[in-house]
Design a protein around this motif. Structure first.
Motif, short mmCIF file in Angstrom:
data_model
loop_
_atom_site.label_atom_id
_atom_site.label_comp_id
_atom_site.label_asym_id
_atom_site.label_seq_id
_atom_site.Cartn_x
_atom_site.Cartn_y
_atom_site.Cartn_z
N MET A 9 0.81 -1.22 0.00
CA MET A 9 0.00 0.00 0.00
C MET A 9 0.85 1.27 0.00
O MET A 9 0.33 2.35 -0.25
CB MET A 9 -0.96 0.02 1.20
CG MET A 9 -2.02 -1.07 1.14
SD MET A 9 -3.03 -1.01 -0.37
CE MET A 9 -3.90 0.52 -0.11
N LEU A 10 2.13 1.17 0.26
CA LEU A 10 3.01 2.33 0.23
C LEU A 10 3.78 2.45 -1.09
O LEU A 10 4.56 3.37 -1.26
CB LEU A 10 3.99 2.29 1.40
CG LEU A 10 3.34 2.43 2.78
CD1 LEU A 10 4.36 2.18 3.87
CD2 LEU A 10 2.71 3.79 2.94
N GLU B 97 3.97 3.08 -5.16
CA GLU B 97 3.23 3.87 -6.16
C GLU B 97 2.50 2.94 -7.12
O GLU B 97 3.04 1.90 -7.54
CB GLU B 97 4.20 4.75 -6.94
CG GLU B 97 3.51 5.62 -7.95
CD GLU B 97 4.48 6.56 -8.63
OE1 GLU B 97 4.47 7.76 -8.30
OE2 GLU B 97 5.25 6.08 -9.48
N TYR B 98 1.27 3.33 -7.45
CA TYR B 98 0.47 2.53 -8.39
C TYR B 98 -0.26 3.49 -9.31
O TYR B 98 -1.00 4.36 -8.86
CB TYR B 98 -0.52 1.65 -7.62
CG TYR B 98 -1.40 0.81 -8.51
CD1 TYR B 98 -0.85 -0.10 -9.40
CD2 TYR B 98 -2.78 0.92 -8.45
CE1 TYR B 98 -1.66 -0.89 -10.21
CE2 TYR B 98 -3.60 0.14 -9.26
CZ TYR B 98 -3.03 -0.76 -10.13
OH TYR B 98 -3.83 -1.52 -10.94
N LYS B 99 -0.03 3.34 -10.61
CA LYS B 99 -0.65 4.21 -11.61
C LYS B 99 -1.38 3.37 -12.65
O LYS B 99 -0.99 2.24 -12.94
CB LYS B 99 0.41 5.04 -12.35
CG LYS B 99 1.14 6.02 -11.48
CD LYS B 99 2.17 6.78 -12.31
CE LYS B 99 2.94 7.75 -11.45
NZ LYS B 99 3.95 8.49 -12.23
N ILE C 81 -3.31 6.07 -8.59
CA ILE C 81 -4.20 5.38 -7.65
C ILE C 81 -3.64 5.48 -6.24
O ILE C 81 -4.36 5.76 -5.29
CB ILE C 81 -4.38 3.90 -8.05
CG1 ILE C 81 -4.84 3.77 -9.50
CG2 ILE C 81 -5.32 3.19 -7.10
CD1 ILE C 81 -6.14 4.45 -9.82
N ARG C 82 -2.33 5.25 -6.10
CA ARG C 82 -1.65 5.35 -4.81
C ARG C 82 -0.34 6.10 -5.01
O ARG C 82 0.42 5.80 -5.94
CB ARG C 82 -1.29 3.98 -4.26
CG ARG C 82 -2.38 3.25 -3.57
CD ARG C 82 -1.85 2.04 -2.83
NE ARG C 82 -0.94 1.22 -3.60
CZ ARG C 82 -1.28 0.05 -4.15
NH1 ARG C 82 -2.49 -0.42 -4.01
NH2 ARG C 82 -0.41 -0.64 -4.83
N LYS C 83 -0.06 7.04 -4.12
CA LYS C 83 1.23 7.72 -4.15
C LYS C 83 2.25 6.84 -3.43
O LYS C 83 1.95 6.22 -2.43
CB LYS C 83 1.17 9.05 -3.41
CG LYS C 83 0.27 10.07 -4.02
CD LYS C 83 0.39 11.43 -3.37
CE LYS C 83 0.41 11.35 -1.86
NZ LYS C 83 0.48 12.66 -1.21
N ASP D 98 3.03 2.81 7.91
CA ASP D 98 2.21 3.75 7.15
C ASP D 98 2.91 5.08 7.04
O ASP D 98 3.84 5.39 7.78
CB ASP D 98 0.84 3.95 7.83
CG ASP D 98 -0.26 4.32 6.85
OD1 ASP D 98 0.03 4.62 5.66
OD2 ASP D 98 -1.43 4.30 7.27
#
Length: 98
Positions: free
Chosen positions: A52-53, A55-57, A67-69, A92
């Motif tokens: 979850m940490l 990056e997701y594009k 979507i996630r930085k 987190d």
């Protein structure tokens, strides 16, 4: 006698370095490095990070959607030190409430 047993057990637990929660600041992303409480730095060899940490594009019809930085330098993170103190889990990213 009971006091001696209590002291011995507390001493045994203290010497094993039980888990601890710490704050850190990301100083570098590639390679990953986190400075802990301005006391010492951890390199990626000692860090574990959840998906979850990362990056997701998504790219849809030529448009980029984040979507996630991912982590970036200057981010404050919450760390959990595993028992023994050799490995740290980045739990987190911390943010200030707005």
């Amino acid at each position: 006698m009971l006091d001696i047993i209590k002291k011995a057990s507390l001493s045994a637990v203290g010497s094993t370095n039980p888990m601890a929660v710490l704050y850190g600041t990301v100083t570098s992303v590639n390679p990953l490095e986190v400075n802990v409480d301005q006391r010492f730095s951890l390199t990626e060899d000692f860090l574990v990070m959840g998906e979850m940490l990362m990056e997701y594009k998504l790219y849809i019809e030529g448009v980029e959607y984040v979507i996630r930085k991912g982590l970036k330098a200057g981010d404050t993170v919450l760390l959990l030190r595993y028992q023994g103190g050799q490995t740290y889990l980045i739990l987190d990213r911390l943010v200030k409430p707005s």
